[in-house]
Design a protein around this motif. Structure first.
Motif, short mmCIF file in Angstrom:
data_model
loop_
_atom_site.label_atom_id
_atom_site.label_comp_id
_atom_site.label_asym_id
_atom_site.label_seq_id
_atom_site.Cartn_x
_atom_site.Cartn_y
_atom_site.Cartn_z
N SER A 100 0.81 -1.22 0.00
CA SER A 100 0.00 0.00 0.00
C SER A 100 0.84 1.27 0.00
O SER A 100 0.32 2.36 -0.21
N LYS A 101 2.16 1.12 0.24
CA LYS A 101 3.04 2.28 0.34
C LYS A 101 4.03 2.36 -0.83
O LYS A 101 5.08 3.01 -0.71
N VAL A 102 3.72 1.71 -1.94
CA VAL A 102 4.65 1.68 -3.07
C VAL A 102 4.96 3.09 -3.53
O VAL A 102 4.07 3.91 -3.77
N GLY A 103 6.25 3.39 -3.61
CA GLY A 103 6.69 4.71 -4.03
C GLY A 103 6.78 5.73 -2.91
O GLY A 103 7.21 6.87 -3.13
N GLY A 104 6.40 5.34 -1.70
CA GLY A 104 6.47 6.26 -0.57
C GLY A 104 7.40 5.74 0.52
O GLY A 104 8.35 5.00 0.25
N ASP A 105 7.14 6.15 1.76
CA ASP A 105 7.93 5.73 2.91
C ASP A 105 7.04 5.06 3.93
O ASP A 105 5.84 5.38 4.04
N ALA A 106 7.63 4.14 4.68
CA ALA A 106 6.90 3.46 5.75
C ALA A 106 7.62 3.73 7.07
O ALA A 106 8.85 3.66 7.15
N ARG A 107 6.83 4.04 8.11
CA ARG A 107 7.40 4.28 9.43
C ARG A 107 7.61 2.95 10.14
O ARG A 107 6.68 2.12 10.20
N VAL A 108 8.79 2.77 10.70
CA VAL A 108 9.09 1.52 11.41
C VAL A 108 9.78 1.85 12.73
O VAL A 108 10.45 2.87 12.87
N ARG A 109 9.55 0.97 13.69
CA ARG A 109 10.29 1.01 14.95
C ARG A 109 10.99 -0.35 15.08
O ARG A 109 10.35 -1.39 15.00
N ILE A 110 12.31 -0.29 15.26
CA ILE A 110 13.10 -1.51 15.33
C ILE A 110 13.86 -1.55 16.64
O ILE A 110 14.05 -0.53 17.31
N CYS A 111 14.27 -2.74 16.99
CA CYS A 111 15.13 -2.94 18.15
C CYS A 111 16.46 -3.46 17.63
O CYS A 111 16.53 -4.54 17.04
N ARG A 112 17.51 -2.66 17.83
CA ARG A 112 18.84 -3.02 17.33
C ARG A 112 19.79 -3.10 18.52
O ARG A 112 20.16 -2.09 19.11
#
Length: 824
Positions: free
Chosen positions: A313-325
């Motif tokens: 659904s976000k093709v061509g845009g940005d997606a917000r993510v929260r990761i644990c590194r």
């Protein structure tokens, strides 16, 4: 006429009991017409798929539009031709409508109006029906059988994707597992049916030596089908990262906190783990392997279905993510790229060479940028001269970077026929061990095939069937043949006097032909050997048929170790292991102007043109490293190979030596590649030639023997005198073998002519041999001797000339031809 009514039926020999009960029998009888056997021909090598034919299974999911669902590895990834065999043995041509860029599914399309006998049926998709404990039937083309029914029970639905040692591997999805035993070929693409008669998964793979079967869930399949039914392109997005599902306890070891687990369970009580980044492409600069996905678009994400819904659904845009590194929470945004754009949809064809962009899957496996270069899917005539292997990555042509098909075509377009050009490449087959960029020179060839750019239209881009369109690139004007200088002219200084004398006469030869045109050459179309310059004015070279096996091919001659020129084949002897080639006249003149040392070898004549056992001569020729050396050798025997010593017959059409006395050395130099046998003055008395043969185990091998100058001397002289007149060779169309005169006399009862016996005795005595005669061993069907000679006949004379050896036969036939026998 009226066609008979179409009614549901079970396959031949399938009963209700064998189907697993009456309820299953009813389901199968209703859905059987929707299951088809697929035969797919990959017409061009693409990625790791070679040009070949494969079988599989598919099933109709929309009988109105004619849509067939199967696996991606069945549809192929390049241009294909395919047919579907329906229930009533009707065959229809089908075309690729859609291939998923990542998941192992694709769609074919057929014309439903062309079905005459098979009842129209379709199988509906039910992704939610895939549950642990569900009883299923896998119906398909298992192990090549038209219809097989395999039973199983879904054991798990949260398995990570099965890993194979291939370029393509599915990612970002769960797989289901069951003990259905679908490892036999042909079952790929089979529907996994529930008792309700719906497809709950797609059979994708099996494990060899075990009953394990792997099924692809249908969530993304149903998503793609909806767009295709609407005639729209299928949006597919990627963040250039592959995820795996890991349980909480395992994630704790790489930094997940207990509070993270609690947050997830608060939202998804039945969750058992989270997604973790397994690998990323070079272009992904935000995510790293080992990052744990905590939130996606501010929501907890515990499954691949949720992940892909957001990405698509976000093709061509940005997606917000929260990761644990490493135990630290990081909020970031990742770019979502169009996944279809990362899959090769064009390729370059040059002869049998096929190249396309590296693509998403090869780039991920090799951890190279998506614009790293062009993937060599098939090694053909041009790039085979470079010495690189299949699955190499061509990065530069000259100084021009080649990230795309268009860039490669532009770099190759102006290179004329027969010109060498520099290429840089990686060997991806061994890339994990050796990441060194290699550089070499390939030779352009445009005589047999054009430079062609293929592009794919339709498919995933607009929801219409795929079609491949070709564009031929214009051929540049030929360049004047200029010899490729390898060293400064000057010849050998010092060292062995025979090497100094003959180094200007000895040459190395390289022969190549397109594998499609191998008539007498080895199956790979490539050979190397040695030759001797016999006419310094015209550039005539004598060699053997190991070096030049046929006239159709590209020949290069390296002269005096100083320069390489192209050559053409003047004559290939139809009976003996001899060939004569001529250097390109213009390039050869350039060599002479450049003062390259060129000297025609002196060929022995008269009695010196023969060799006899016990004689000491000198071998002068090349070792396996291409260095010229000499060695004193002794002649062990000169004889016609007969009986157990005859040259073996080939299993397939290939040149085989016959009717020639060979020279065998007692002490053949161990590293000898080819050359001449000469006397101390450098006069050539024999060509030391390589003979190709097939051993008893049907393996190809090469042995070296001498060919006396009295056999090829007259041929060379005729070419010198009349270089533009084709050589003609007379033959009895019979293969001869040697027999001891003493053995022959036992059954002749004194009927052998005394004059002939005397001639045989004198000739064999001069050569230090036992007296032998020639006997007919085989006759060529429809040859000139058919009906005149028979196997076992002893050859006494030809044209009133007594025949005591193979050379006498050659001389007698040449005399008969000279006096007009050829036209009589």
């Amino acid at each position: 006429g009226v066609l008979p009514a179409k009614r549901p039926r079970l396959a031949d020999s399938v009963t209700a009991a064998s189907a697993g009960g009456g309820e299953w029998a009813e389901v199968i009888s209703q859905l059987q017409p929707a299951i088809v056997a697929l035969k797919v021909t990959t017409v061009r090598s693409f990625e790791e798929d070679p040009a070949s034919t494969s079988q599989g299974t598919g099933f109709v999911v929309d009988q109105v539009r004619g849509l067939i669902l199967t696996n991606r590895h069945i549809t192929g990834v390049g241009p294909v031709r395919a047919t579907a065999t329906f229930d009533r043995h009707e065959e229809l041509e089908i075309e690729v409508l859609y291939r998923d860029p990542v998941h192992d599914f694709g769609f074919f399309r057929y014309d439903p109006a062309r079905l005459r006998l098979t009842r129209c049926a379709g199988i509906s998709l039910d992704p939610q029906g895939l549950r642990v404990g569900a009883e299923v039937r896998v119906i398909g083309n298992d192990a090549g059988e038209k219809l097989q029914i395999l039973s199983g029970t879904i054991a798990r639905i949260d398995r990570n994707v099965p890993e194979f040692n291939t370029i393509y591997n599915d990612e970002n999805t769960f797989y289901a597992g069951a003990g259905a035993g679908t490892s036999g070929g042909g079952s790929s693409g089979s529907p996994v049916l529930s008792k309700e008669g719906r497809a709950i998964a797609l059979n994708a793979a099996g494990q060899e030596g075990a009953a394990s079967a792997f099924f692809l869930p249908l969530d993304r399949v149903q998503y793609a089908l909806g767009f295709l039914q609407a005639g729209l392109p299928v949006p597919r997005g990627t963040c250039l990262a592959a995820f795996l599902f890991k349980p909480f306890d395992e994630l704790m070891r790489v930094g997940l906190h207990a509070r993270h687990e609690l947050e997830v369970l608060t939202v998804v009580p039945d969750a058992t783990g989270l997604l973790i980044v397994d690998s990323v492409l070079c272009e992904q600069q935000v995510l790293k392997a080992g990052d744990i996905l905590l939130r996606l678009e501010d929501k907890v994400c515990t499954s691949f279905v949720e992940l892909e819904q957001v990405l698509d659904s976000k093709v061509g845009g940005d997606a917000r993510v929260r990761i644990c590194r490493g135990g630290e929470e990081i909020d970031c945004e990742v770019q979502v790229r169009v996944l279809h754009d990362l899959i090769p949809r064009s390729f370059v064809e040059l002869g049998l060479d096929t190249l396309h962009a590296i693509g998403y899957h090869a780039a991920r496996r090799a951890h190279l940028p998506l614009d790293a270069g062009m993937y060599l899917a098939k090694v053909g005539y041009v790039f085979d001269s470079l010495g690189c292997g299949r699955s190499s990555l061509i990065t530069y042509v000259g100084k021009v970077h080649t990230p795309t098909a268009e860039a490669l075509v532009k770099a190759l377009a102006d290179i004329p026929h027969r010109q060498y050009f520099q290429v840089s490449w990686y060997e991806l087959a061994d890339f994990r061990r050796d990441r060194t960029m290699k550089t070499g020179f390939a030779k352009m060839s445009r005589a047999w095939f054009p430079l062609r750019l293929w592009r794919c239209r339709g498919g995933a881009m607009d929801g219409t069937p795929e079609r491949w369109e070709a564009q031929d690139i214009a051929v540049p004007p030929p360049s004047p043949p200029v010899p490729a200088a390898l060293a400064a002219p000057g010849g050998f200084q010092g060292g062995d006097p025979l090497v100094r004398r003959l180094s200007a006469s000895l040459v190395t030869i390289r022969f190549r032909t397109d594998r499609r045109f191998c008539t007498e050459a080895s199956p790979n179309g490539f050979s190397e050997g040695a030759g001797v310059l016999v006419d310094a004015e015209r550039g005539l070279v004598l060699t053997d048929r190991h070096a030049v096996p046929q006239s159709l091919g590209d020949v290069e001659v390296t002269i005096a170790g100083a320069a390489t020129v192209d050559a053409e084949v003047l004559f290939v002897h139809p009976l003996h292991n001899l060939a004569i080639i001529r250097c390109d006249p213009e390039a050869y003149r350039e060599l002479r102007r450049a003062k390259v040392p060129l000297r025609a070898a002196s060929l022995a004549k008269g009695a010196r043109a023969n060799l006899r056992p016990g004689e000491d001569v000198h071998f002068v020729g090349y070792d396996n490293q291409g260095n010229v050396f000499s060695n004193r050798v002794t002649v062990a025997a000169c004889y016609l190979p007969s009986g157990r010593d005859e040259f073996p017959l080939w299993d397939f059409p290939r040149f085989r030596e016959r009717n020639m006395d060979i020279v065998v050395l007692a002490d053949t130099p161990e590293d000898a590649r080819g050359g001449v046998l000469c006397d101390s003055s450098g006069t050539v008395r024999a060509l030391f030639a390589a003979f190709d043969m097939q051993d008893s185990d049907r393996h190809e091998s090469t042995e070296a023997y001498g060919i006396a100058a009295n056999l090829f001397g007259p041929l060379v002289e005729r070419v010198r005198q009349q270089p533009d007149v084709p050589l003609e060779v007379c033959s009895l169309d019979a293969e001869l073998t040697a027999i001891d005169v003493a053995t022959l006399a036992k059954g002749a009862h004194g009927q052998l002519p005394k004059a002939w016996l005397k001639a045989v005795g004198q000739r064999c005595g001069r050569l230090g041999q036992v007296a032998r005669a020639l006997r007919v061993h085989r006759l060529m069907p429809i040859g000139v001797s058919e009906g005149r000679l028979r196997s076992g006949d002893v050859l006494l004379s030809v044209g009133d000339q007594p025949i005591t050896c193979c050379l006498d036969l050659e001389a007698a036939l040449a005399t008969w031809q000279a006096v007009g026998g050829a036209s009589s």
